[in-house]
Design a protein around this motif. Structure first.
Motif, mmCIF file in Angstrom:
data_model
loop_
_atom_site.group_PDB
_atom_site.id
_atom_site.type_symbol
_atom_site.label_atom_id
_atom_site.label_comp_id
_atom_site.label_asym_id
_atom_site.label_seq_id
_atom_site.Cartn_x
_atom_site.Cartn_y
_atom_site.Cartn_z
ATOM 1 N N ILE A 199 0.863 -1.174 0.000
ATOM 2 C CA ILE A 199 0.000 0.000 0.000
ATOM 3 C C ILE A 199 0.903 1.229 0.000
ATOM 4 O O ILE A 199 1.706 1.417 0.913
ATOM 5 C CB ILE A 199 -0.925 0.018 1.234
ATOM 6 C CG1 ILE A 199 -1.745 -1.267 1.264
ATOM 7 C CG2 ILE A 199 -1.830 1.261 1.220
ATOM 8 C CD1 ILE A 199 -2.601 -1.430 2.490
ATOM 9 N N LEU B 70 -4.406 -3.616 -8.965
ATOM 10 C CA LEU B 70 -4.831 -3.296 -7.610
ATOM 11 C C LEU B 70 -5.496 -4.487 -6.945
ATOM 12 O O LEU B 70 -6.274 -5.196 -7.570
ATOM 13 C CB LEU B 70 -5.828 -2.147 -7.657
ATOM 14 C CG LEU B 70 -5.231 -0.769 -7.902
ATOM 15 C CD1 LEU B 70 -6.338 0.221 -8.163
ATOM 16 C CD2 LEU B 70 -4.379 -0.340 -6.720
ATOM 17 N N GLY C 114 -7.506 -4.562 -3.598
ATOM 18 C CA GLY C 114 -7.961 -3.737 -2.485
ATOM 19 C C GLY C 114 -7.239 -2.410 -2.546
ATOM 20 O O GLY C 114 -7.193 -1.776 -3.598
ATOM 21 N N LYS C 115 -6.621 -2.049 -1.447
ATOM 22 C CA LYS C 115 -5.903 -0.774 -1.430
ATOM 23 C C LYS C 115 -4.471 -0.940 -1.904
ATOM 24 O O LYS C 115 -3.774 0.030 -2.156
ATOM 25 C CB LYS C 115 -5.908 -0.200 -0.010
ATOM 26 C CG LYS C 115 -7.252 0.411 0.344
ATOM 27 C CD LYS C 115 -7.208 1.023 1.734
ATOM 28 C CE LYS C 115 -8.501 1.740 2.056
ATOM 29 N NZ LYS C 115 -8.534 2.185 3.454
ATOM 30 N N ILE D 37 -6.053 4.113 -9.671
ATOM 31 C CA ILE D 37 -6.222 4.319 -8.229
ATOM 32 C C ILE D 37 -7.162 5.489 -7.973
ATOM 33 O O ILE D 37 -8.097 5.386 -7.181
ATOM 34 C CB ILE D 37 -4.852 4.580 -7.554
ATOM 35 C CG1 ILE D 37 -4.034 3.282 -7.570
ATOM 36 C CG2 ILE D 37 -5.044 5.058 -6.127
ATOM 37 C CD1 ILE D 37 -2.619 3.450 -7.086
ATOM 38 N N LYS E 89 -10.680 4.642 -8.648
ATOM 39 C CA LYS E 89 -11.213 3.693 -7.681
ATOM 40 C C LYS E 89 -11.537 4.394 -6.369
ATOM 41 O O LYS E 89 -12.572 4.154 -5.763
ATOM 42 C CB LYS E 89 -10.195 2.575 -7.437
ATOM 43 C CG LYS E 89 -10.870 1.352 -6.845
ATOM 44 C CD LYS E 89 -9.990 0.155 -6.887
ATOM 45 C CE LYS E 89 -10.750 -1.031 -6.299
ATOM 46 N NZ LYS E 89 -9.990 -2.249 -6.355
ATOM 47 N N GLU E 90 -10.611 5.264 -5.941
ATOM 48 C CA GLU E 90 -10.832 5.935 -4.659
ATOM 49 C C GLU E 90 -12.098 6.768 -4.682
ATOM 50 O O GLU E 90 -12.919 6.706 -3.782
ATOM 51 C CB GLU E 90 -9.621 6.799 -4.309
ATOM 52 C CG GLU E 90 -8.583 5.974 -3.550
ATOM 53 C CD GLU E 90 -7.295 6.736 -3.339
ATOM 54 O OE1 GLU E 90 -7.226 7.912 -3.731
ATOM 55 O OE2 GLU E 90 -6.360 6.121 -2.802
#
Lengths: 400, 233
Positions: free
Chosen positions: A232, A256, A258-259, A352, A355-356
Motif C-alpha cells: 500500500i 490493484l 484492495g488498497k 487508483i 477507484k478511490e
C-alpha cells in the motif's frame, strides 16, 4: 528403440490420440503423465499391437507393429492397466503358459526362477492367482511382462491400487529394470513419474503437450522465479524505490488488490531480494501486506497443462512446434497479450484515483454503521461472554 | 496353438464347467441308452437321432466362455500382445472345446461295446453315426465360439448360441410353409439337422461331411476376423 510417427486413434467421433510423434531410445525410462482418459493407455495399447491406430505408424526396434506384428511383439513386455491374469491358474502354471505363449528360446527353469526372484514371488508360486492380494497380482503381471527378456517394457499404471509400501517396492523394481531395459511407464501421479523416469511426456486429451526431462520441463514451461509483493503506497514511488533494491532486475506493476498494488519483481539469478524489499518498504513507511515467491513446480506445470482446453492446448502445441514463445491465458481463456499488462505508472495512478473516488462515493452510510456496530459487539462479547451465553440459552429456550 | 489349446482344455476342468457338461451328457445319454437297451433294440442308431437334443443343450455351455471370459478378465490383452497369430488363438480354443466334446462322446463307444456283448453290431453304422454327431457338435462349437467372440457376457453368448441352434432346427418346419421351390431347396440345404439325420439313417454322404467341415471353417475364420476387427474398434 521406439519410433512413433503421426499416430492417431479415433473411436467413432472421439479422437483418443491426436497426431502423436516421438522417439524413445534404447535404455530410456520414459513416463507418460496425464489425467485419466488422456490417451495414455490407448497409446500403449497401440504400441503393443492390442489396438490398431487409425493412422500413423509405430515401430519397435525397426519392426512395424502392423506390418510385422509377431517380430515387433517379441521385443515388448506389456503390463496392461489390469494385469491379464487367469485367476484359475497357479502362479507357476500361469508363468509356464506365458513362457510357451511367447515361444522364447531361453531355458525355461532358470529364466522363470530368475524372474520370480526379481519380482519376489517365489513364495506364492504354488498358489492360485485368484487368492493373491493385489500387490502380488501386480507383481505376477510384471513377471509375465519380463518373460522372454524383451528389450522394451511397457507398464500401464503399475502402482495403481497398491499400498504405500508396495508402491515403493514396485518403484524400486522399475528403477532396477530401467538399468537394462527401455521402460515406458504411465501414471496420473506426478511424483511417481518424477521418482522413476528420466524423461517425462505429458499427455492430455490425446495431445502430447510436453516432452523432456523434469528439469527441462520446469525450465521451458515455468515462468522464472518471481517475487510477488502487495504494497500500500503510491505506485510510482514504490516502483522507483524498489528498483533501487540490490538484486532487483525488473519490476512489473500488475494491478490493484484492495488498497494495495501488486508488483511482480524479477530478481537476478540466485539472489533473495525479499529482505531488501521489506526493509525498503518499512523505511518509506508504506505497508507491505503480502510477499511471496512464485516458482512453478512440475506439479503446477502439470495442473496448468492438463486444465487447458483443447483449443488452447492446440495453440500451445503449435507455438512449441514453431519455437515461438508459449502463450499464456487468463481465467476466461483469452490469450494474454502484451497490451494487457499495465506498464506505465501513470496508468495505475489513474486507476487508483478512479477507484478511490468511486469507492468513497459508493460506500453507503449504513454499511459503515454496521461495520462499526459489529466491532463494538465483539468488544462486548469478549468482556462479558458469560452473560451473552446466558442470553443465548434463554433465547433458545424461548424459541423451543 | 498348442499352448492355447492346453490352457483352454485345462480351464474346462479347473472350473466346474467341464465336469458338469460331462456329467450332464453321461447322465442323459445313459438314460437314453437304458431305455433303448431295455426295449431290446440291438443298435444305437435310434439313440443317435435323439442325442442331438442333448448336444444342443451342452454346446452353448461349452463355448460361452471361450472369448467372452478373456475379454471380461482382460486376459485377451495378453493373447493379442504376445508374438502369436490370431488364428492360433481361435484354433486352439476351438480344438480345446472340441476335445472336451469328444470326451463326452466317448461314452457312446462304451455303450456300443456293451451291446456287442449281446449281439454282433454293425460297427460301420456305428462309426458313421459317431462321425455324424462329432461333426454336428463341432459345427455348433464353431458357431458358439464365434458368438462368444462377439460379446463380453457369457450368459448372452450362451443364449444367442442356443437361439441359433433352435433356428437351425426349426428351419425344417418353415419349409412346409414356403411355396417357392428354390427357397425350400436353399433352406433344406442349410439345415444342419437334416444333414445330421442323414448320418443317423446310416448313409455316409461325403457331401454332408464337406458341409460340416465348411461350416466349421467358416465360423473359425469369422472368429479370427472378429478378433482382428476389434483392434480397429
Amino acid at each position: 528403440m521406439i519410433e512413433v510417427k503421426n499416430l492417431t486413434k479415433r473411436y467413432g467421433n472421439h479422437e483418443a490420440v491426436k497426431n502423436a510423434s516421438f522417439t524413445i531410445n534404447d535404455g530410456e525410462v520414459v513416463g507418460f503423465l496425464g489425467p485419466n482418459g488422456a490417451g495414455k493407455s490407448t497409446t500403449m495399447n497401440i504400441l503393443t499391437g492390442y489396438l490398431s491406430a487409425t493412422s500413423g505408424t509405430a515401430k519397435i526396434n525397426g519392426y512395424d507393429i502392423l506390418e510385422n506384428p509377431i517380430e515387433a511383439k517379441r521385443h515388448i513386455g506389456y503390463l496392461p492397466e489390469q494385469p491379464p491374469l487367469y485367476l484359475d491358474m497357479t502362479v507357476e502354471e500361469y508363468l509356464d503358459f506365458v513362457y510357451y505363449l511367447k515361444n522364447t528360446s531361453l531355458p525355461k527353469r532358470p529364466h522363470l526362477a530368475e524372474i520370480c526372484q526379481l519380482v519376489k514371488i517365489e513364495n506364492v508360486k504354488k498358489r492360485l492367482i485368484r487368492n493373491l492380494s493385489k500387490g502380488y497380482r501386480q507383481r505376477v503381471g510384471i513377471a509375465q511382462a519380463l518373460i522372454g527378456n524383451p528389450d522394451v517394457l511397457i507398464l500401464d499404471e503399475p502402482t495403481v491400487g497398491l499400498d504405500p509400501m508396495q508402491i515403493i517396492e514396485i518403484r524400486n523394481l522399475i528403477t532396477q529394470l530401467g538399468r537394462n531395459h527401455t521402460v515406458i511407464l504411465s501414471s496420473h501421479i506426478l511424483s511417481e513419474i518424477q521418482a522413476v523416469c528420466e524423461r517425462i511426456m505429458i499427455i492430455n486429451q490425446g495431445y502430447i503437450i510436453a516432452d523432456g526431462t523434469a528439469a527441462e520441463l520446469s525450465e521451458t514451461l515455468s515462468e522464472d522465479y518471481t517475487v510477488v509483493a502487495q504494497i500500500i503506497g503510491p505506485p510510482r514511488e514504490v516502483k522507483e524505490a524498489l528498483e533501487g533494491v540490490k538484486g532487483v532486475k525488473n519490476i512489473k506493476v500488475m494491478g490493484l488488490f484492495g488498497k494495495a498494488t501488486e508488483y511482480h519483481i524479477e530478481p537476478e539469478m540466485g539472489v533473495d531480494i525479499r529482505r531488501g524489499i521489506f526493509e525498503r518498504v518499512v523505511a518509506k513507511k508504506w505497508t507491505l501486506i503480502d510477499l511471496t515467491t512464485r516458482k512453478m513446480t512440475l506439479e503446477d506445470i502439470f495442473l496448468k497443462m492438463t486444465e487447458e482446453s483443447p483449443e488452447r492446448l492446440n495453440r500451445i502445441f503449435e507455438a512449441r512446434k514453431n519455437g515461438e514463445e508459449i502463450p499464456e491465458f487468463d481465467e476466461e481463456g483469452n490469450e494474454i497479450t502484451k497490451d494487457d499488462e499495465i506498464d506505465s505508472v501513470e496508468e495505475i495512478d489513474e486507476i487508483i484515483e478512479n477507484k478511490e473516488t468511486t469507492a468513497e462515493a459508493e460506500m453507503p452510510q449504513e454499511l459503515e454503521d454496521t461495520l462499526q456496530f459489529e466491532n463494538e459487539k465483539v468488544v462486548v462479547d469478549l468482556s462479558d461472554i458469560e452473560s451473552v451465553e446466558d442470553e443465548k440459552t434463554e433465547e433458545s429456550e424461548v424459541t423451543e | 496353438m498348442f499352448t492355447i489349446f492346453k490352457r483352454e482344455f485345462r480351464a474346462y476342468f479347473t472350473s466346474p464347467i467341464g465336469a458338469s457338461i460331462l456329467m450332464m451328457f453321461y447322465f442323459f445319454s445313459g438314460l437314453l441308452f437304458g431305455v433303448i437297451f431295455a426295449s431290446g433294440v440291438s443298435e444305437l442308431s435310434e439313440m443317435f437321432s435323439t442325442l442331438f437334443i442333448i448336444v444342443m443343450a451342452i454346446i452353448p455351455i461349452l463355448t460361452m466362455r471361450l472369448f467372452s471370459e478373456e475379454k471380461r478378465q482382460k486376459t485377451d490383452q495378453l493373447l493379442y500382445t504376445a508374438p502369436i497369430r490370431l488364428s492360433s488363438v481361435a484354433l486352439g480354443k476351438f480344438l480345446a472345446a472340441s476335445a472336451v466334446y469328444a470326451i463326452a462322446l466317448a461314452i457312446l463307444v462304451v455303450y456300443q461295446i456293451i451291446i456287442a456283448f449281446f449281439v454282433s453290431p454293425d460297427w460301420m453304422v456305428f462309426f458313421g453315426n459317431f462321425l455324424g454327431i462329432l461333426l454336428y457338435g463341432c459345427s455348433l462349437i464353431a458357431i458358439g465360439m464365434f458368438v462368444s467372440s462377439l460379446t463380453e457376457s457369457q450368459v448372452v453368448a450362451a443364449i444367442i448360441t442356443f437361439a441359433i441352434e433352435l433356428v437351425l432346427l426349426l428351419v425344417e418346419l418353415i419349409t412346409q410353409f414356403i411355396n417357392s421351390d428354390w427357397l425350400t431347396k436353399i433352406v433344406t440345404e442349410i439345415s444342419i439337422y437334416e444333414k445330421y439325420n442323414s448320418f443317423t439313417r446310416g448313409t455316409l454322404d461325403y457331401s454332408n461331411i464337406v458341409f460340416f467341415i465348411s461350416v466349421i471353417a467358416i465360423f473359425v475364420f469369422l472368429t479370427i476376423r472378429v478378433q482382428d476387427r476389434k483392434r480397429y474398434a
